[in-house]
Design an enzyme around this catalytic site. Structure first.
Site, PDB file in Angstrom:
ATOM      1  N   GLU A 217      11.890 -46.671 -13.121  1.00 51.64           N
ATOM      2  CA  GLU A 217      10.432 -46.678 -13.262  1.00 51.64           C
ATOM      3  C   GLU A 217       9.749 -46.552 -11.904  1.00 51.64           C
ATOM      4  O   GLU A 217       8.738 -45.833 -11.773  1.00 51.64           O
ATOM      5  CB  GLU A 217       9.985 -47.954 -13.970  1.00 51.64           C
TER       6      GLU A 217
ATOM      7  N   ASP B 168       6.248 -47.532 -15.133  1.00 51.14           N
ATOM      8  CA  ASP B 168       6.383 -47.980 -16.518  1.00 51.14           C
ATOM      9  C   ASP B 168       5.351 -47.283 -17.406  1.00 51.14           C
ATOM     10  O   ASP B 168       5.669 -46.784 -18.492  1.00 51.14           O
ATOM     11  CB  ASP B 168       6.205 -49.500 -16.572  1.00 51.14           C
TER      12      ASP B 168
ATOM     13  N   ASP C 145      14.360 -50.947 -13.591  1.00 50.84           N
ATOM     14  CA  ASP C 145      13.167 -51.079 -12.750  1.00 50.84           C
ATOM     15  C   ASP C 145      13.139 -49.996 -11.676  1.00 50.84           C
ATOM     16  O   ASP C 145      12.069 -49.459 -11.344  1.00 50.84           O
ATOM     17  CB  ASP C 145      13.134 -52.459 -12.076  1.00 50.84           C
TER      18      ASP C 145
ATOM     19  N   GLU D 280       7.040 -49.762  -9.726  1.00 48.88           N
ATOM     20  CA  GLU D 280       7.603 -49.998 -11.060  1.00 48.88           C
ATOM     21  C   GLU D 280       6.489 -50.143 -12.095  1.00 48.88           C
ATOM     22  O   GLU D 280       6.576 -49.590 -13.207  1.00 48.88           O
ATOM     23  CB  GLU D 280       8.461 -51.261 -11.026  1.00 48.88           C
TER      24      GLU D 280
END
Length: 227
Positions: A109, A37, A106, A33
């Site tokens: 990502e 991101d 989440d 994650e």
């Protein structure tokens, strides 16, 4: 699953990890994650930079924030049907974690990070960018991209050194594909509570924040006229 996201993993364990929430124990998806991101922000920023050659930094930044915010990523997760495929711990399963925007965002990502590790950045960008196409197409022109209600309310309060608003989920209802969220927005100064509803918690918070701004403006006008 690989067909849904348009990528067949050479290392399927990466996809498995990307879909494993920390509540299910280790290994989980938080490191993926973290990587995803940064990749999502880069992919979206690059797309906006190329599509809006005349836009200034402020418009680009606000547009990117709109595209990568939690509820936007959760919408992508639902399109990819990630919820039922998540591995969650017993507590999260019991409380409907597979429907929660934060967990879904989440997971998106984490999958982006997993694709990057599995196939490299170019392949990752080619796979991920189409996920954002509907939202990219729906953006207003660069000169009309403005700050959302929550941002405007926060800046108004910070400018006067007032406490920040507190948002609380009051209820949610409806089928999973058509849920309605009801939230409150509480201000300490001025003392004020407003409510809002929307198809996501984020959308409902925006409505509640807009209502708070309307109340503040009304109070300002009444004070100015001595009413």
């Amino acid at each position: 699953m690989s067909d849904r996201i348009a990528h067949r993993f050479a290392r399927p364990e990466l996809l498995e990890r990307a879909l494993r929430h920390r509540s299910a124990g280790t290994p989980h998806n938080e490191r993926l994650e973290f990587l995803g991101d940064a990749l999502v922000n880069l992919i979206v920023a690059e797309a906006l930079y190329e599509r809006w050659p005349q836009a200034d930094e402020g418009a680009l930044t606000r547009a990117r924030a709109e595209l990568v915010r939690e509820s936007s990523l959760a919408t992508i997760a639902r399109t990819l049907e990630l919820g039922p495929r998540l591995t969650l711990g017993p507590g999260e399963m019991k409380t409907g974690g597979h429907r929660r925007d934060s967990i879904l965002a989440d997971a998106v990502e984490a999958i982006v990070g997993a694709i990057h590790l599995d196939a490299g950045f170019e392949a990752c960008r080619a796979i991920v960018l189409p996920w954002f196409e509907p939202a990219l197409a729906a953006l207003p022109p660069p000169n009309k991209v403005g700050k959302d209600a929550k941002t405007r309310l926060q800046e108004w309060l910070q400018g006067r050194q007032h406490p920040l608003p507190v948002y609380a989920l009051l209820s949610e209802e409806g089928q999973e594909h058509a849920r309605t969220f009801h939230v409150s927005c509480t201000l300490a100064q001025p003392a004020l509570v407003t409510e809002g509803s929307g198809s996501s918690r984020r959308a409902a918070e925006q409505v509640a924040a807009e209502a708070a701004l309307d109340c503040i403006e009304r109070m300002r006008r009444e004070a100015a006229t001595g009413r």
